[in-house]
Enzyme design. Sequence first.
Site, PDB file in Angstrom:
ATOM      1  N   HIS A 100      -0.676   5.021   6.703  1.00  0.00           N
ATOM      2  CA  HIS A 100      -0.389   5.433   5.334  1.00  0.00           C
ATOM      3  C   HIS A 100      -0.094   6.929   5.251  1.00  0.00           C
ATOM      4  CE1 HIS A 100      -2.843   1.737   4.977  1.00  0.00           C
ATOM      5  NE2 HIS A 100      -1.936   1.452   4.057  1.00  0.00           N
ATOM      6  N   GLY A 116      -1.787  -4.270   0.903  1.00  0.00           N
ATOM      7  CA  GLY A 116      -1.926  -5.466   1.715  1.00  0.00           C
ATOM      8  C   GLY A 116      -1.062  -6.624   1.291  1.00  0.00           C
ATOM      9  N   ASP A 126      -5.557   6.622   9.549  1.00  0.00           N
ATOM     10  CA  ASP A 126      -5.231   5.312  10.113  1.00  0.00           C
ATOM     11  C   ASP A 126      -3.867   5.289  10.788  1.00  0.00           C
ATOM     12  OD1 ASP A 126      -3.439   5.269   7.984  1.00  0.00           O
ATOM     13  OD2 ASP A 126      -4.549   3.765   6.850  1.00  0.00           O
ATOM     14  N   SER A 157       0.803  -1.222   0.000  1.00  0.00           N
ATOM     15  CA  SER A 157       0.000   0.000   0.000  1.00  0.00           C
ATOM     16  C   SER A 157       0.835   1.271   0.000  1.00  0.00           C
ATOM     17  CB  SER A 157      -0.938   0.008   1.210  1.00  0.00           C
ATOM     18  OG  SER A 157      -0.206  -0.117   2.418  1.00  0.00           O
ATOM     19  N   ASN A 193       3.814  -5.963   5.755  1.00  0.00           N
ATOM     20  CA  ASN A 193       2.610  -6.730   6.082  1.00  0.00           C
ATOM     21  C   ASN A 193       2.941  -8.106   6.649  1.00  0.00           C
ATOM     22  OD1 ASN A 193       0.613  -4.797   5.311  1.00  0.00           O
ATOM     23  ND2 ASN A 193       1.093  -5.231   3.176  1.00  0.00           N
TER      24      ASN A 193
END
Length: 224
Positions: free
Chosen positions: A203, A87, A200, A50, A116
Amino acid sequence: MRRREWMLHCSACVLTLAAAGATSAPVAAQGRTDAAGGAAPRRILVLGDSLSAEYGLARGSGWVALLDQRLRSQKLPAEVINASISGDTTSGGRSRLPTLLKQHRPTHLIIELGGNDALRGLPLTMTRDNLKAMVQAGKDAGAKVLIIGMQIPPNMGASYARDFEGSFRTVAQDEKVALQPFLLAGIADRADMRDWFQGDGIHPLAKAHPLMLDNVWKVLRPML
């Protein structure tokens, strides 16, 4: 301490990251030809997650798109193919890479994967094996390879965090390829760090991506 604050916040957002990966689609390839209309002599394939797939950003504002713009502005003929998926893990990248190498035949391969893996608690041996396999596949295909490193929250254990960070360096050294140690250097350790990330906390905002590109560019430019 500021970088640690960002990592701690990231550890509380694992479910958000997983959800992003479940709903995001691959970023479309971005390419161009040289001034004469022929194939560009350099072809840069970016295999990432991402952080490279413009998650939560306007199209064309991520560091990969900015890389294409910088190449143009500096009159360095190259085609940039963004094969990043939000992801994605090193296992996912490893499974996708052979097809991408055959399809695009890159002269340069940038691997931005691994974060991840750690957030999902996957074994470090698997992450290293996958990174090594991707590097070797890129080299076998005739591409110059650049690994982009990542760091993880300390709550997963100091030893694990240290070994995870070192995994990128170990693979780069063993395979004798280039390494950019931390994509978010100069962003996650800022005094106003929280103002540089999306809601979040994982990011980066669009304004951070030029700095991310600068981090990559320092290592990539000599390779070109």
